[in-house]
Motif scaffolding. Structure first.
Motif, PDB file in Angstrom:
ATOM      1  N   ASN A   1      -4.081 -17.171 100.457  1.00 22.03           N
ATOM      2  CA  ASN A   1      -3.861 -17.221 101.909  1.00 22.03           C
ATOM      3  C   ASN A   1      -5.221 -17.280 102.608  1.00 22.03           C
ATOM      4  O   ASN A   1      -5.994 -16.312 102.564  1.00 22.03           O
TER       5      ASN A   1
ATOM      6  N   GLU B   1       3.528 -21.314 107.317  1.00 16.81           N
ATOM      7  CA  GLU B   1       2.639 -20.158 107.274  1.00 16.81           C
ATOM      8  C   GLU B   1       2.846 -19.361 105.988  1.00 16.81           C
ATOM      9  O   GLU B   1       3.825 -19.544 105.272  1.00 16.81           O
TER      10      GLU B   1
ATOM     11  N   ASP C   1      -5.972 -17.041 105.610  1.00 14.90           N
ATOM     12  CA  ASP C   1      -6.066 -16.141 106.770  1.00 14.90           C
ATOM     13  C   ASP C   1      -6.255 -14.679 106.372  1.00 14.90           C
ATOM     14  O   ASP C   1      -6.382 -13.819 107.244  1.00 14.90           O
TER      15      ASP C   1
END
Length: 215
Positions: A42, A86, A44
């Motif tokens: 990920n 996402e 983020d």
């Protein structure tokens, strides 16, 4: 079971239906592709360790040709583009096992996992609740200490007030006694003055009578 079958170079050659459902992927999207191309970290998350830890475990299996059970890993899964694309926070308990050929050569790696996301979330909630309980316990102890200290302060203030009241009562008693004595002295002095004044008037009267008689 949730599992992938990998070649030694980590190309995906098979996947269970349960694994595909758990990772929100399609078979034709993963077969023939490198593991970390399909399941990257990920971007983020600044604390990501999933890819690095899994890579180290798989390298150990390739090198030693023995199974390797990993600790629970945080390895987020990317949702399909139709669901926003996402990453979703997920936790896994993986074990990587070698499949050896007749000569002991490594043919495949079975990457098997258990989705423990709900368990970890419940544990985190429990930890949060415990932290909240600890905060409440600490605050309760502080309040009890503050109440005890305040009670001591009130008790000390009451004791000082009692001493002050006793001193004031003693002072009032002494002053009252002094005033009573002074008042009695004044009354005695007034009676004496009145008696002397009466005696003086009697003396003047007798003197006047004597003068009238020519004495």
């Amino acid at each position: 079971d949730l599992y992938l079958v990998l070649t030694p170079d980590l190309t995906i050659v098979a996947a269970s239906d349960a694994y595909l459902r758990a990772t929100m992927t399609q078979r034709d999207e993963v077969i023939g592709r490198h593991l970390f191309d399909v399941f990257p970290d990920n971007p983020d998350d600044d604390t990501i360790t999933g890819t690095r830890n899994l890579s180290a475990s798989l390298a150990h299996v390739v090198r030693e040709r023995v199974p390797d059970a990993m600790a629970v890993q945080k390895y987020d899964i990317r949702r399909p583009e139709s669901a926003g694309g996402e990453f979703e926070e997920r936790y896994w308990s993986p074990i990587n096992s070698p499949v050896l050929g007749p000569a002991g050569e490594l043919r495949y790696i079975i990457h098997q996992v258990e989705d423990v996301t709900e368990f970890i979330r419940l544990k985190q909630q429990g930890n949060e609740q415990e932290q909240l309980n600890q905060v409440l316990r600490t605050r309760t102890e502080q309040m009890e200490a503050e109440i005890f200290l305040r009670a001591q302060q009130i008790q000390e203030a009451n004791e000082r007030l009692r001493v002050a009241n006793a001193a004031l009562e003693e002072h009032v008693h002494i002053r009252t006694t002094e005033l009573s004595q002074a008042n009695e002295a004044l009354q005695t002095e007034a009676r004496l003055s009145k008696r002397l004044e009466e005696q003086f008037r009697q003396a003047q009267k007798m003197d006047a009578i004597g003068r009238d008689r020519g004495l």
